[in-house]
Write a protein that holds these residues in place. Structure first.
Motif, PDB file in Angstrom:
ATOM      1  N   ARG A  92       5.113   5.605   7.583  1.00  0.00           N
ATOM      2  CA  ARG A  92       6.235   4.567   6.703  1.00  0.00           C
ATOM      3  C   ARG A  92       5.477   3.520   5.880  1.00  0.00           C
ATOM      4  O   ARG A  92       5.689   3.247   5.074  1.00  0.00           O
ATOM      5  N   ASP A  93       4.426   2.891   6.575  1.00  0.00           N
ATOM      6  CA  ASP A  93       3.604   1.931   5.912  1.00  0.00           C
ATOM      7  C   ASP A  93       2.344   1.751   6.424  1.00  0.00           C
ATOM      8  O   ASP A  93       1.874   2.982   7.294  1.00  0.00           O
ATOM      9  N   TYR A  94       1.175   1.133   5.799  1.00  0.00           N
ATOM     10  CA  TYR A  94      -0.203   0.770   6.141  1.00  0.00           C
ATOM     11  C   TYR A  94      -0.571   0.616   7.553  1.00  0.00           C
ATOM     12  O   TYR A  94      -1.142   1.155   8.411  1.00  0.00           O
ATOM     13  N   LEU A 148      -9.744   2.724   4.720  1.00  0.00           N
ATOM     14  CA  LEU A 148      -9.345   1.784   3.213  1.00  0.00           C
ATOM     15  C   LEU A 148      -8.642   2.766   2.315  1.00  0.00           C
ATOM     16  O   LEU A 148      -7.604   2.500   1.686  1.00  0.00           O
ATOM     17  N   GLU A 149      -9.392   4.065   2.140  1.00  0.00           N
ATOM     18  CA  GLU A 149      -8.703   4.952   1.449  1.00  0.00           C
ATOM     19  C   GLU A 149      -7.326   5.431   1.773  1.00  0.00           C
ATOM     20  O   GLU A 149      -6.464   5.706   0.984  1.00  0.00           O
ATOM     21  N   LEU A 150      -7.033   5.405   2.984  1.00  0.00           N
ATOM     22  CA  LEU A 150      -5.646   5.655   3.448  1.00  0.00           C
ATOM     23  C   LEU A 150      -4.668   4.779   3.031  1.00  0.00           C
ATOM     24  O   LEU A 150      -3.591   5.163   2.688  1.00  0.00           O
ATOM     25  N   GLY A 151      -5.172   3.466   3.021  1.00  0.00           N
ATOM     26  CA  GLY A 151      -4.153   2.337   2.552  1.00  0.00           C
ATOM     27  C   GLY A 151      -3.898   2.492   0.967  1.00  0.00           C
ATOM     28  O   GLY A 151      -2.759   2.402   0.512  1.00  0.00           O
ATOM     29  N   ARG A 152      -5.031   2.723   0.428  1.00  0.00           N
ATOM     30  CA  ARG A 152      -5.129   2.805  -1.180  1.00  0.00           C
ATOM     31  C   ARG A 152      -3.973   3.880  -1.746  1.00  0.00           C
ATOM     32  O   ARG A 152      -3.500   3.739  -2.654  1.00  0.00           O
ATOM     33  N   ARG A 153      -4.442   5.117  -1.055  1.00  0.00           N
ATOM     34  CA  ARG A 153      -3.576   6.183  -1.476  1.00  0.00           C
ATOM     35  C   ARG A 153      -2.188   6.306  -1.091  1.00  0.00           C
ATOM     36  O   ARG A 153      -1.665   6.835  -1.825  1.00  0.00           O
ATOM     37  N   ASP A 201       1.867  -4.362   5.814  1.00  0.00           N
ATOM     38  CA  ASP A 201       3.097  -4.312   5.482  1.00  0.00           C
ATOM     39  C   ASP A 201       3.515  -3.409   4.200  1.00  0.00           C
ATOM     40  O   ASP A 201       4.664  -3.282   3.739  1.00  0.00           O
ATOM     41  N   CYS A 202       2.296  -3.124   3.255  1.00  0.00           N
ATOM     42  CA  CYS A 202       2.683  -2.183   2.380  1.00  0.00           C
ATOM     43  C   CYS A 202       3.278  -0.653   2.592  1.00  0.00           C
ATOM     44  O   CYS A 202       2.752  -0.178   3.436  1.00  0.00           O
ATOM     45  N   PRO A 203       4.427  -0.411   2.009  1.00  0.00           N
ATOM     46  CA  PRO A 203       4.850   0.754   2.252  1.00  0.00           C
ATOM     47  C   PRO A 203       4.343   2.004   1.376  1.00  0.00           C
ATOM     48  O   PRO A 203       3.483   1.561   0.761  1.00  0.00           O
ATOM     49  N   PHE A 204       4.381   3.114   2.009  1.00  0.00           N
ATOM     50  CA  PHE A 204       3.515   4.194   1.631  1.00  0.00           C
ATOM     51  C   PHE A 204       4.571   5.147   0.639  1.00  0.00           C
ATOM     52  O   PHE A 204       5.673   5.413   1.119  1.00  0.00           O
TER      53      PHE A 204
END
Length: 346
Positions: A92-94, A148-153, A201-204
């Motif tokens: 759902r999010d990071y 980190l790539e997980l969050g960025r992508r 909290d950044c949504p994916f």
């Protein structure tokens, strides 16, 4: 409580595919690691020592650790990830993704992640399962870059870290600071990635509820089976191996970790045809062979890692196990032609 860690580590085909993207052949890495070529497609997996050797070989072939981290992390196609990692990209999010990554890492040892949210920061510490050895610097860097790539992508946002700490030298630190977008410290007491808590909290945009409903139950079942599916003999031996460096684990300590009395534990082991003393000997024997397979460890270090303060005591014990001295056994088994399996003397 987690009791189980798999004995062998399966290297996903995506790892070799990622190397091909960088122009590095799988067989070159395996030869550099001085391992049998059968591990490339072998279903049995590799030991922790072999797994570390593969990552060290990749590091040696690339030359600069920092460039090896950045190139492989950015070139790796998420479609090649195994289901345990793929599920994190559809979270759902990071925050959800990181928690899933920490949970399902238990299916992909030897890395272990501890996540702590406090104040404005989220700290992720990297530790190792089933071994007292630290993984190669390349593997540590790849693990943090992957997070980190997980969050960025997943969020499609140019996220950066607050701080990255490495216990080992990492090559061109300036390049890593540019990649992570934060200061890099080396020579620290632990390996730790610090993120901004608000970024969690950044949504994916890659969130896929339907796919997660399929993947999550299956992964959870597999994790539960691996955590609790072992016999008491296997569980006790795993706890022993994890505790050997701190000295000789006693039955009271192990029983307390398992939430039972030492009398109950001994009865369970007797029912399985063994004893605490026999398992301790087996645990030391198996760990000794694994550590001796690592040429970077001195014999006195191996003795310490399996709980012997006196090197002579280790020599006597090893001779009773293998009918040979540790140094001669190492000379016979560690060389240009490393065997695919190690057989314990009976």
């Amino acid at each position: 409580m987690t009791f189980h860690t798999p004995d062998r580590i399966k290297i996903p085909p995506g790892f070799w595919a990622g190397l091909r993207e960088l122009g590095i052949a799988a067989h070159d890495v395996v030869r550099q690691a001085r391992l049998p070529l059968t591990i490339i497609n072998g279903p049995a997996g590799v030991t922790v020592a072999q797994y570390f050797a593969v990552w060290q070989a990749y590091s040696d072939l690339v030359g600069d650790i920092s460039q090896g981290i950045i190139k492989l992390s950015t070139a790796f196609d998420t479609a090649h990830y195994p289901p345990s990692v793929m599920a994190t990209y559809h979270a759902r999010d990071y925050r959800d993704a990181l928690n899933r990554m920490a949970r399902y890492k238990q299916l992909c040892p030897p890395e272990s992640l501890q996540i702590t949210e406090e104040g404005e920061s989220c700290r992720i510490e990297l530790d190792w399962q089933r071994t007292e050895q630290s993984g190669p610097a390349m593997l540590v860097g790849i693990t943090f870059a992957t997070l980190l790539e997980l969050g960025r992508r997943g969020s499609e946002q140019p996220l950066t870290a607050k701080l990255v700490e490495f216990s080992q030298p990492m090559g061109d630190v300036k390049s890593l600071e540019t990649y992570f977008g934060c200061p890099i410290r080396t020579g620290t007491e632990c390996n730790r990635l610090t993120l901004r808590r608000r970024d969690l909290d950044c949504p994916f945009v890659s969130y896929n509820e339907e796919l997660l409903e399929i993947l999550t139950p299956a992964l959870d079942r597999t994790l539960d089976e691996r955590q609790y599916g072992r016999s008491m003999t296997e569980t006790v031996k795993w706890i022993m191996k994890r505790s050997l460096t701190g000295g000789r684990p006693d039955i009271q300590t192990v029983a307390r970790e398992l939430g039972m009395s030492d009398r109950t534990l001994q009865r369970r082991l007797t029912d399985e045809g063994t004893s605490f003393k026999q398992l301790l000997m087996q645990a030391r024997h198996e760990q000794a062979l694994e550590y001796l397979a690592d040429p970077s460890l001195e014999i006195k270090e191996v003795a310490f890692l399996i709980g012997y303060e006196d090197q002579n005591s280790f020599y006597r014990a090893f001779r009773s196990w293998q009918g040979d001295t540790p140094s001669h056994w190492r000379a016979e088994h560690i060389g240009p032609n490393i065997p695919t399996t190690i057989t314990l003397a009976r």
